[in-house]
Enzyme design. Sequence first.
Site, PDB file in Angstrom:
ATOM      1  N   CYS A  15       7.580  -3.147   5.411  1.00 54.29           N
ATOM      2  CA  CYS A  15       6.641  -3.917   4.602  1.00 54.29           C
ATOM      3  C   CYS A  15       5.230  -3.704   5.127  1.00 54.29           C
ATOM      4  O   CYS A  15       5.027  -3.733   6.334  1.00 54.29           O
ATOM      5  CB  CYS A  15       7.013  -5.395   4.663  1.00 54.29           C
ATOM      6  SG  CYS A  15       5.921  -6.459   3.719  1.00 54.29           S
ATOM      7  N   PRO A  16       4.279  -3.433   4.279  1.00 55.98           N
ATOM      8  CA  PRO A  16       4.270  -3.510   2.820  1.00 55.98           C
ATOM      9  C   PRO A  16       4.438  -2.159   2.123  1.00 55.98           C
ATOM     10  O   PRO A  16       4.259  -2.055   0.922  1.00 55.98           O
ATOM     11  CB  PRO A  16       2.867  -4.055   2.541  1.00 55.98           C
ATOM     12  CG  PRO A  16       2.019  -3.374   3.561  1.00 55.98           C
ATOM     13  CD  PRO A  16       2.898  -3.287   4.801  1.00 55.98           C
TER      14      PRO A  16
END
Length: 185
Positions: A15-16
């Site tokens: 993430c992201p």
Amino acid sequence: MIQTDFVLDAKGLACPMPIVKTKKAMKDLEAGQVLEIQATDKGSTADLQAWAKSSGHEYLGTETEGDVLRHFLRKDGANAAAEPAVIPEISLENFKEKVENGENLTILDVRELDEYEEGHINGAIHIPLGEVEQRSGELKKDELIYVICHSGRRSELAAQTMAKQGFKHLINVVPGMRDWTGKTV
């Protein structure tokens, strides 16, 4: 088996990045086409579900093959959602100062359970991103809430979901726990 028009390899990314790459890939698709995102980040399921909902795309589901999660999204420009709410941000440095000064803060940590258990800010309320829509009633809509995740992307999606539910005082902590150097429990 779901027919796909394009496959995006996001394996090994945290993430992201799966969301960033998905967002970019969706721009090249026509309305109605299906994108398959192959990821190994366990948090990608909740991330992609929330992103699809907030961006007007249709989340079709996830299939698991060993360690690889195969997510399916249909681009649907005709039913695009309204512009998401703009969520104010606070730098991690300024947020850390508030925490260390002992300010009475409501902190919502939207990371997955295993991330939260590895270390979180003392007193933080834990509601994973995928549960925010159903569990936001556990929070007060008139209270100032600092929303934090690993990098700032999931917390932004969570805050957008909460804003649609009538929460008025939300602040996204950027970049998030990835760069947190303060005390954790």
